[in-house]
Design a protein around this motif. Structure first.
Motif, mmCIF file in Angstrom:
data_model
loop_
_atom_site.group_PDB
_atom_site.id
_atom_site.type_symbol
_atom_site.label_atom_id
_atom_site.label_comp_id
_atom_site.label_asym_id
_atom_site.label_seq_id
_atom_site.Cartn_x
_atom_site.Cartn_y
_atom_site.Cartn_z
ATOM 1 N N VAL A 264 -6.581 -6.837 4.981
ATOM 2 C CA VAL A 264 -6.217 -5.793 4.012
ATOM 3 C C VAL A 264 -6.651 -4.423 4.509
ATOM 4 O O VAL A 264 -5.923 -3.428 4.335
ATOM 5 C CB VAL A 264 -6.836 -6.105 2.625
ATOM 6 N N ILE A 265 -7.815 -4.338 5.141
ATOM 7 C CA ILE A 265 -8.258 -3.064 5.716
ATOM 8 C C ILE A 265 -7.283 -2.603 6.799
ATOM 9 O O ILE A 265 -6.893 -1.434 6.853
ATOM 10 C CB ILE A 265 -9.687 -3.199 6.299
ATOM 11 N N ILE A 266 -6.875 -3.537 7.664
ATOM 12 C CA ILE A 266 -5.902 -3.206 8.722
ATOM 13 C C ILE A 266 -4.588 -2.726 8.104
ATOM 14 O O ILE A 266 -3.984 -1.749 8.562
ATOM 15 C CB ILE A 266 -5.668 -4.426 9.641
ATOM 16 N N ALA A 267 -4.159 -3.410 7.033
ATOM 17 C CA ALA A 267 -2.910 -3.026 6.352
ATOM 18 C C ALA A 267 -2.994 -1.605 5.820
ATOM 19 O O ALA A 267 -2.040 -0.819 5.930
ATOM 20 C CB ALA A 267 -2.621 -4.004 5.210
ATOM 21 N N ASN A 268 -4.144 -1.234 5.238
ATOM 22 C CA ASN A 268 -4.325 0.128 4.732
ATOM 23 C C ASN A 268 -4.304 1.156 5.854
ATOM 24 O O ASN A 268 -3.692 2.224 5.720
ATOM 25 C CB ASN A 268 -5.646 0.226 3.958
ATOM 26 N N LEU A 269 -4.967 0.822 6.968
ATOM 27 C CA LEU A 269 -5.004 1.760 8.093
ATOM 28 C C LEU A 269 -3.612 1.981 8.689
ATOM 29 O O LEU A 269 -3.288 3.080 9.152
ATOM 30 C CB LEU A 269 -5.963 1.236 9.171
ATOM 31 N N ILE A 270 -2.788 0.939 8.683
ATOM 32 C CA ILE A 270 -1.405 1.083 9.173
ATOM 33 C C ILE A 270 -0.563 1.856 8.165
ATOM 34 O O ILE A 270 0.265 2.706 8.523
ATOM 35 C CB ILE A 270 -0.784 -0.304 9.435
ATOM 36 N N ALA A 271 -0.781 1.565 6.860
ATOM 37 C CA ALA A 271 0.064 2.146 5.805
ATOM 38 C C ALA A 271 -0.207 3.628 5.596
ATOM 39 O O ALA A 271 0.718 4.389 5.288
ATOM 40 C CB ALA A 271 -0.154 1.388 4.496
ATOM 41 N N TRP A 272 -1.468 4.059 5.742
ATOM 42 C CA TRP A 272 -1.806 5.443 5.415
ATOM 43 C C TRP A 272 -0.995 6.479 6.175
ATOM 44 O O TRP A 272 -0.417 7.385 5.548
ATOM 45 C CB TRP A 272 -3.301 5.678 5.618
ATOM 46 N N PHE B 188 -4.621 7.553 -1.546
ATOM 47 C CA PHE B 188 -4.985 6.753 -0.378
ATOM 48 C C PHE B 188 -6.259 5.942 -0.648
ATOM 49 O O PHE B 188 -6.350 4.772 -0.282
ATOM 50 C CB PHE B 188 -5.175 7.659 0.839
ATOM 51 N N VAL B 189 -7.212 6.577 -1.311
ATOM 52 C CA VAL B 189 -8.461 5.888 -1.647
ATOM 53 C C VAL B 189 -8.189 4.789 -2.678
ATOM 54 O O VAL B 189 -8.670 3.656 -2.546
ATOM 55 C CB VAL B 189 -9.502 6.893 -2.187
ATOM 56 N N LEU B 190 -7.415 5.139 -3.714
ATOM 57 C CA LEU B 190 -7.129 4.162 -4.769
ATOM 58 C C LEU B 190 -6.339 2.968 -4.245
ATOM 59 O O LEU B 190 -6.571 1.831 -4.674
ATOM 60 C CB LEU B 190 -6.354 4.839 -5.904
ATOM 61 N N SER B 191 -5.409 3.219 -3.323
ATOM 62 C CA SER B 191 -4.612 2.109 -2.775
ATOM 63 C C SER B 191 -5.510 1.108 -2.062
ATOM 64 O O SER B 191 -5.325 -0.110 -2.197
ATOM 65 C CB SER B 191 -3.548 2.647 -1.817
ATOM 66 N N ALA B 192 -6.486 1.614 -1.317
ATOM 67 C CA ALA B 192 -7.424 0.718 -0.626
ATOM 68 C C ALA B 192 -8.266 -0.060 -1.624
ATOM 69 O O ALA B 192 -8.447 -1.281 -1.497
ATOM 70 C CB ALA B 192 -8.319 1.529 0.314
ATOM 71 N N VAL C 30 0.835 -1.205 0.000
ATOM 72 C CA VAL C 30 0.000 0.000 0.000
ATOM 73 C C VAL C 30 0.869 1.254 0.000
ATOM 74 O O VAL C 30 0.588 2.223 -0.718
ATOM 75 C CB VAL C 30 -0.949 0.006 1.225
ATOM 76 N N ILE C 31 1.950 1.252 0.783
ATOM 77 C CA ILE C 31 2.870 2.406 0.813
ATOM 78 C C ILE C 31 3.458 2.640 -0.571
ATOM 79 O O ILE C 31 3.553 3.779 -1.046
ATOM 80 C CB ILE C 31 3.988 2.175 1.854
ATOM 81 N N PHE C 32 3.837 1.560 -1.251
ATOM 82 C CA PHE C 32 4.394 1.687 -2.602
ATOM 83 C C PHE C 32 3.362 2.273 -3.566
ATOM 84 O O PHE C 32 3.690 3.123 -4.396
ATOM 85 C CB PHE C 32 4.849 0.319 -3.110
ATOM 86 N N ILE C 33 2.120 1.795 -3.472
ATOM 87 C CA ILE C 33 1.074 2.287 -4.382
ATOM 88 C C ILE C 33 0.828 3.775 -4.147
ATOM 89 O O ILE C 33 0.762 4.571 -5.100
ATOM 90 C CB ILE C 33 -0.225 1.485 -4.183
ATOM 91 N N ILE C 34 0.717 4.178 -2.883
ATOM 92 C CA ILE C 34 0.496 5.596 -2.564
ATOM 93 C C ILE C 34 1.678 6.439 -3.026
ATOM 94 O O ILE C 34 1.507 7.521 -3.608
ATOM 95 C CB ILE C 34 0.254 5.776 -1.054
ATOM 96 N N GLY C 35 2.896 5.938 -2.786
ATOM 97 C CA GLY C 35 4.089 6.659 -3.221
ATOM 98 C C GLY C 35 4.112 6.848 -4.729
ATOM 99 O O GLY C 35 4.401 7.944 -5.228
ATOM 100 N N LEU C 36 3.790 5.789 -5.470
ATOM 101 C CA LEU C 36 3.784 5.864 -6.935
ATOM 102 C C LEU C 36 2.757 6.870 -7.426
ATOM 103 O O LEU C 36 3.064 7.717 -8.288
ATOM 104 C CB LEU C 36 3.492 4.477 -7.516
ATOM 105 N N LEU C 37 1.546 6.816 -6.894
ATOM 106 C CA LEU C 37 0.486 7.724 -7.338
ATOM 107 C C LEU C 37 0.805 9.175 -6.981
ATOM 108 O O LEU C 37 0.496 10.097 -7.754
ATOM 109 C CB LEU C 37 -0.854 7.308 -6.720
#
Length: 790
Positions: free
Chosen positions: A723-731, A756-760, A431-438
């Protein structure tokens, strides 16, 4: 015993070839990425390391109240050497500023980056021309070109004798003596394709000519802080010789000297961009995280496979096997997988390396013993084996034989939480990678579409070998070029707006003194680049004073002096009083990472640099014909260049300012794909294991009336929650990291919400699809097949 264990290991790996392929494949991809990162890190941290006195060489720079600069005046090096015994050598270098066309008969070599330096600097940087480094005579300069240039100019040369070549146009009458070839080192802070070595370099100049670099080599154990303070005192003393003006004395006391170690210059210079360092850190972190994700996959799937080995462990323990022996056996299996993954990783890295070299403009190779890669890989292999294999092997080896042989085996809650925790960590990184890329994509889109304050389209920079110090010098060329159809305007300046560092000096208005940058320009400079006028007027041939003492400021200069109603006021600098005739709007000559600097533009500047950069605005529909006409007429337009007409498009040159960020974007894109791919591979295998473990439960539920949708929901729920928990930690982590990256830009986007929305959405969608593929098999299966043995 070893042979038996090896056979069991091979059979077990083959029996579970799907999981084995996922384990080895994911790890191989991660290791390939890690290998490339290690190669790149070794390259970036090795600049000038082979120099004999690498740790004792320092660049001398200056600190002003508002900025730092690496440029100094040539007399400083000699003064430092004469006054401080701890300084063994002091040398001076300077970029030539021109692109020289060297020709011998029909052979032509364009020396784009000629470096002028004195003998001491050549010794410090261990330059090795053919025939060895020799000290030039007092009034002589020894010129060398790189090996490529020598082969081009003298393809059949067998000896080391000097050769005379023509410089510029063949009819210009300019010649130079080439003393031989010189090797170049791409991993050096001194980059050149030719050098001119002098005994001493321009020591007759005064301290106003600050466009040189000074290097010193100090004795081992020198107190650098103390030396820095002493050089500062010396420099101020040199500047104040014969000075009585109190304002100048006070200004000089605010100037100090810094010493920047050679080892810092490429990655983290005290003055200049640290983009190389940021890119290296980002890539290193990405490579490490990719390896972590692959290691998590490996560990998770190894733990998940424990149930299938329970009875084997039980039998072996009953037969007298010790836990230590079982641990070694399972570590051997894991080592075999890691070893195969390492070999595949090397092959993948070799296949991808040409693209990697092209992206980062380097020439890395895997198969070079001195790069220490193979020793590092052995350590990485052992580390992964221990980290990824130790816990699973200990879990397997501690099974209670009586329990497992009765069929009463179940993994502990500790293993359950560990597996789920590792899966959450895996998706957190993805998720961090996806947010970073976007976020990077959004910033780069902003940089490409945002108005930079000037227009580089259809502007051509003509290569040139002539100094145009006054407007009269350039006027004949302008008249000839404007007669060519399609050329709308022609101008010349000391620099072009593509990230070049302009000169700086102290200027005062109404008693307010400040250091600002200066640029020497000519008529039509602002019109050619379509730079907007805020107030007043631009330089015009109607006003004779414009060629002598008129000046134009930018908006940042007005803000610097807090100046209201500037038109008609006098600004003084370089012993000249300039009348302000206009103010232009700020334009981003340094790109988006640095704020626009306060700048004064003048047509005549005693402290300025010679005007050499020719800029033409050409209509798009006449571009090809205008350039062809220029090429044919160039020998008569500019005799010094003659037939060697060369040009570059300004928009392409300006685009190079975004190169580092585009590299980071490409790396993040690949890293995001790899992490998602590895995470999905692990999720697929893990979902398969979980589904198979619940096959009887699913069968019972179906018999009791559960429909397919309920079964899908049952299997997906736990993964959806993870996956929801992973997003909440990654954001929050991604927010902090991307915010810090954006803060490196003076002009940037606001922190976007969309990534952040797209990564989730992306991670949830991929999870549901991946798990549902496995769930579908369980849903379609006949309950009788699962329960017929019960």
């Amino acid at each position: 015993m070893f042979k038996l264990n090896l056979k069991i290991a091979l059979r077990n790996l083959w029996k579970n070839k799907g999981i084995t392929a996922i384990n080895i494949g994911g790890l191989a991809i991660a290791l390939a990425a890690f290998i490339l990162v290690m190669l790149y890190a070794a390259y970036e941290t090795s600049f000038d390391k082979k120099l004999p006195n690498y740790k004792n060489i320092y660049l001398v720079g200056r600190i002003y109240p508002d900025f730092k600069t690496n440029f100094t005046a040539p007399p400083l090096a000699k003064a430092i050497k004469q006054n401080f015994g701890e300084v063994e050598k002091a040398g001076v270098t300077k970029a030539a500023g021109f692109e020289f066309a060297l020709s011998k008969g029909a052979q032509v070599f364009f020396m784009k980056n000629c470096l002028i330096l004195d003998y001491n600097a050549a010794q410090m940087f261990n330059l090795q021309p053919s025939g060895g480094l020799t000290e030039p005579h007092a009034d002589n300069r020894l010129m060398y070109v790189n090996n490529e240039g020598m082969k081009t100019l003298f393809p059949n040369k067998k000896d080391n004798k000097p050769e005379i070549v023509a410089v510029g146009g063949k009819s210009s009458g300019q010649t130079a003596t080439i003393s031989g070839a010189i090797s170049t080192n791409p991993q050096s802070n001194l980059l050149y394709d030719g050098v001119a070595i002098a005994k001493e370099l321009d020591t007759y100049l005064n301290y106003g000519y600050n466009n040189y670099n000074t290097y010193i080599q100090v004795k081992e154990g020198t107190d650098i802080e103390n030396l820095q303070a002493k050089i500062t005192t010396l420099y101020r003393k040199e500047l104040l010789k014969g000075e009585t003006d109190q304002t100048t004395i006070n200004e000089t006391k605010a100037i100090s000297i810094f010493l920047d170690p050679l080892k810092n210059l490429h990655l983290k210079p005290k003055a200049g961009s640290d983009a190389n360092y940021k890119i290296l850190i980002a890539i290193s972190v990405l490579g490490f995280l990719i390896l972590v994700i692959a290691g998590i996959n490996f560990t998770n799937l190894s733990i998940a496979q424990a149930t299938k080995r329970a009875k084997e462990v039980g039998v072996k323990k009953v037969m007298g096997a010790y836990r230590f022996q079982l641990t070694i056996q399972f570590l051997l299996e894991i080592f075999m997988q890691c070893f195969i993954a390492t070999l595949l990783g090397l092959i993948l890295a070799e296949l991808v390396l040409p693209k990697f070299n092209s992206l980062f403009m380097v020439n890395l190779t895997i198969w070079r013993f001195e790069n220490n890669l193979f020793w590092q890989l052995i350590l990485v292999l052992l580390f992964i084996t221990i980290v990824a294999g130790l816990y699973p092997s200990m879990v397997l080896s501690k099974f209670n034989p009586a329990a497992v042989l009765k069929g009463n085996f179940s993994t502990t809650k500790k293993s359950y939480w560990l597996r789920n925790g590792l899966l959450v960590m895996q998706f957190t990184i993805a998720v961090i990678f996806i947010i970073g890329l976007l976020t990077i994509n959004s910033q780069l889109k902003y940089m490409r579409t945002e108005d930079v304050g000037f227009n580089t389209n259809q502007v051509v920079n003509i290569k040139n070998l002539t100094y145009f110090n006054t407007a009269k010098d350039f006027e004949p060329l302008r008249e000839k070029m404007l007669k060519i159809e399609g050329i709308k305007s022609a101008t010349v300046a000391s620099e072009i707006p593509v990230g070049a560092e302009n000169g700086s000096n102290s200027y005062s208005i109404e008693g307010n003194e400040a250091n600002i940058e200066f640029l020497d320009v000519d008529f039509d400079y602002f019109e050619t680049l379509n730079i907007k006028l805020k107030e007043g007027r631009l330089f015009s041939k109607i006003f004779n004073a414009d060629t002598a003492n008129s000046a134009i400021l930018n908006e940042s200069a007005l803000a610097k002096y807090n100046l209201k109603d500037p038109i008609g006021k006098v600004i003084r600098g370089c012993n000249t009083d300039y009348k302000i005739v206009g103010v232009i709007k700020d334009f981003k000559t340094q790109g988006f990472q640095e704020a626009v600097k306060p700048t004064i533009y003048a047509m005549k500047n005693p402290c300025g640099n010679s005007k050499t950069q020719i800029l033409l605005k050409i209509e798009a529909q006449h571009m090809a014909t205008a350039l062809a006409t220029l090429k044919s007429q160039w020998p008569t337009i500019n005799k010094k260049d003659g037939e060697n007409f060369r040009y570059e498009f300004l928009d392409e040159l300006y685009g190079k300012l975004f190169k580092k960020q585009e590299q980071l974007q490409s790396v993040f894109f690949v890293a995001a794909l790899i992490t998602i791919f590895i995470a999905i591979l692990g999720l697929y295998a893990f979902a398969k294991y979980i589904t198979n473990g619940r096959i009887k439960e699913i069968a019972v539920r179906k018999i009791l009336g559960a429909d397919n949708l309920q079964i899908f929901k049952l299997i997906n729920t736990s993964f959806f929650v993870m996956v929801i928990i992973a997003n909440l930690i990654a954001w929050p982590l991604a927010y902090i990291l991307t915010k810090k990256w954006l803060e490196t830009f003076a002009y940037r986007i606001d922190m976007p919400v969309l990534p952040f929305v797209l990564s989730a959405m992306i991670t949830i969608l991929l999870t549901v699809i991946t798990v549902s593929i496995q769930a579908q098999k369980a849903v379609k299966s006949n309950p009788v097949d699962a329960l017929k043995y019960e």
